[in-house]
Structures are given as C-alpha cells and as structure tokens.
Design an enzyme around this catalytic site. Sequence first.
Site, mmCIF file in Angstrom:
data_model
loop_
_atom_site.group_PDB
_atom_site.id
_atom_site.type_symbol
_atom_site.label_atom_id
_atom_site.label_comp_id
_atom_site.label_asym_id
_atom_site.label_seq_id
_atom_site.Cartn_x
_atom_site.Cartn_y
_atom_site.Cartn_z
ATOM 1 N N HIS A 130 -1.723 -13.566 32.197
ATOM 2 C CA HIS A 130 -0.992 -12.662 33.090
ATOM 3 C C HIS A 130 -0.431 -11.430 32.372
ATOM 4 O O HIS A 130 0.163 -10.563 32.990
ATOM 5 C CB HIS A 130 0.127 -13.420 33.813
ATOM 6 C CG HIS A 130 -0.388 -14.394 34.813
ATOM 7 N ND1 HIS A 130 0.254 -15.566 35.118
ATOM 8 C CD2 HIS A 130 -1.520 -14.382 35.571
ATOM 9 C CE1 HIS A 130 -0.452 -16.232 36.026
ATOM 10 N NE2 HIS A 130 -1.533 -15.532 36.305
ATOM 11 N N SER B 241 0.276 -17.653 31.005
ATOM 12 C CA SER B 241 1.119 -16.456 30.889
ATOM 13 C C SER B 241 0.417 -15.381 30.055
ATOM 14 O O SER B 241 0.541 -14.192 30.341
ATOM 15 C CB SER B 241 2.471 -16.818 30.289
ATOM 16 O OG SER B 241 2.301 -17.521 29.084
HETATM 17 ZN ZN LIG Z 1 2.528 -21.631 27.835
#
Ligand SMILES: [Zn+2]
Length: 390
Positions: free
Chosen positions: A70, A67
Amino acid sequence: MKGLVLDAEWQPRPDYPLSDWERRTGKAITGSSIWRYPKLEVRDWPDPTPGPRDVVLAVQACGVCGSDMHFYETDADGYILYPGLTKFPTILGHEFSGRVVEVGSQVETLKVGDMVTAEEMIWCGRCIPCRNGYPNHCLNLEEIGFTIPGAFAQFIAVDEKYCWKIDALAERFGSEETAFEVGALTEPSCVAYNAIFTRAGGFKPGHYVSVFGAGPIGLASIGLAKAAGAGIIAAFEVSPPRRALAKAVGADFVFDPREVSPSAVLMELSKGEGFNVHVEAAGAPHLTVPEMEKALAINGRIVQIGRAAQRVPLYLETLQVRRSQLFGAQGHSGHENFPNVIRLVAAGRLDLRPIITARYGLQDTVNAIARSVERTDGKILVKPNQSEER
Ligand SMILES: [Zn+2]
Ligand SMILES: [Zn+2]
C-alpha cells in the site's frame, strides 16, 4: 549500507484537517491523506549507530507486508494507499529476523552472534496505555519501517527489549537459514495470535473456526487454529494459489467466496449450529462480517484483524440472540504473544514454511513489492545479507 528507501511528498489533501502534532513532528496520522508521489529505491543510507541499549542486526530475512504494497500502490491522485502512521523518507520493512553483530554498552540480554526477531511496534512503556498493559495502543508509538528505519536493509538498530531470540527455531529446523526465514514470519503470526487468543480469548479445542482471507495473516490464523485444536477450520479466499496454501497450513475446507454463500457453507458444515470463531483477515468486513453474522454459534466470536476504512452493516439483535461478541484487534506486542508463537514454531506445532513462496535479494526489493500487488503469494521474503560484511 543499502536499504529500500521510500520518499514521498508532504501534500496534505485540501480537505484533510492537518493537526498541530502532525505539523510539528512531520508524522502523518493518516498517511494516505498526506503522502503523495511515493518513490521507492534501493540506495545508500547511513549505517545505524546503536544507542546504549540497542543491538545492531545484520538482517537475514524481511517479509513483504500488505502495508508495503500500500506504499507502492497509489490512488488516482497519486496518494499512497496506506492509511496509517508514517514519516518519510525512511527504510521500509518490519517483519524481520537477523543476527546480532554489535551491542550497545548497556545491553544485557543479547550478545554478538545471537539470532533474533523483533517487534515492529516501538511502544514507549511510559504513556498511560503502556503503563496499563496495552503496548499495542501506545500513545508515543514509533513503528519500524513506517516512522523509523526498517529492515529492507543490510542492518538495523533495535533496542534489545523489542528483540526475541529464535535460536530454538534453528534447533527445530536444523538450519539457521530456515530459522531466519521462519523467524521473519513471527511478526505477522503474532498479529493473528494477539487477535484470536489475546484479544478474543481463544477457543476451546473442538470449536469450529472460519478464516476469511488467506493472505499471510489469514494463513497464520489457520496454522494457529490448527495448533490450538480447532474441530473444523474453513477458509474463504479468492486467489487459487492462496487457497492451496490455506490447505497446506491446516484448513479442512477452502472456498472461493465468490462461488459459494459463505454463511450457508458454514451452517452446513456445522449442521446448523454455526461457527464458534470467525476471523476477518480479508480487510473487506462490509462483505465478510454479514456472512459471519449469519453463521454465529451461540457464544460465537468475530475477530476483526483486516484493516478497512469501511462501515459494516451489522444487526446487533443477532449478537444478543446468539450471545455473541465482536473483537477489534491491533498489533502484536505484549501479552506473551511473541514468546508463545516462537514456542509453537520451535515445538513443531506451527509450521508456516509452506507460505514462503518467493525470495528476493535486497537489490530487487522493489520487484518483490511489485509482485506482492498480484495478491497471489503467501509470504514474499527479502534476504538482504548474503554476506554480513559492512
Ligand atoms: Zn506487516
Ligand atoms: Zn506508550
């Protein structure tokens, strides 16, 4: 103190139906449709002040997650790729361990000096899903490193109820530094544990397990499957270094899914019976789930962990004929996940030390995240506190 701050511009896409709740709270439900032009920078941030039930941790290790990658990567229009709940500016980082350096006035279970890791999901305990025992589906969720300040920082304040002691890891490894590093792997390991054992109900010793994707969650899945007595563990991963890591943590067979037909390989390994558990940790279910479907044992299970905004072709007749089931899994909290993972590590049955492939200081956190974009590492750690001075 210093921390890795992500700021971005609130620019909902023209076709995004912004809700009143999002407008009111400043929280984006679908981050990738609202946050544009992210800026990541290690800079000054106010020291955390603990509430009565909070502890302040001097962060010792914090893993770079997909994440985080991202948030760093954007699409052609400059929007972040992370599609989930987010509120900026905030400090990133949510897979962490630290030492307690301060306790609030009502803290009962921890004291200064304790070594802990913590959950990332700040579940409320008051909404209906929480009260029904589903903290991973809390309606009032805050997320460390997504909506509230995270652990790519010198210090973080966390309510004691989200913390889990890891002193047993220091005993296992004979090193506090190793315990903190391995402790920072607890959160992603719990995501895998929650999916395979809590959600999907686990498997019997001797069962065959396939893992698609050998990033950190897939690698933890392999280690857990090994610890739980899988008969064969087969992994599929495109990156050669990650394939080597998959072997190092317990995979019996590792393949590049572009070079073989995964379903054919699994049917051959199982002499035509199929695999009992298939773990989707690649985030590419449109490619992986059809292969799993073709290699389902009778009473087989497919466990979806990877996140992907993707519809998947699935012939439900197969699930009927093979008496099979598909489980969606999210989160890591509750259900004994954290304590059981810590027990496995403390007992020496789950050893993910090999998957730590790089370490950075706090000042270099942006470089650590940039490196993760190559998608060839296991877990990259940031180690914010060489010294614990404030
Ligand atoms: Zn994580
Ligand atoms: Zn709740």
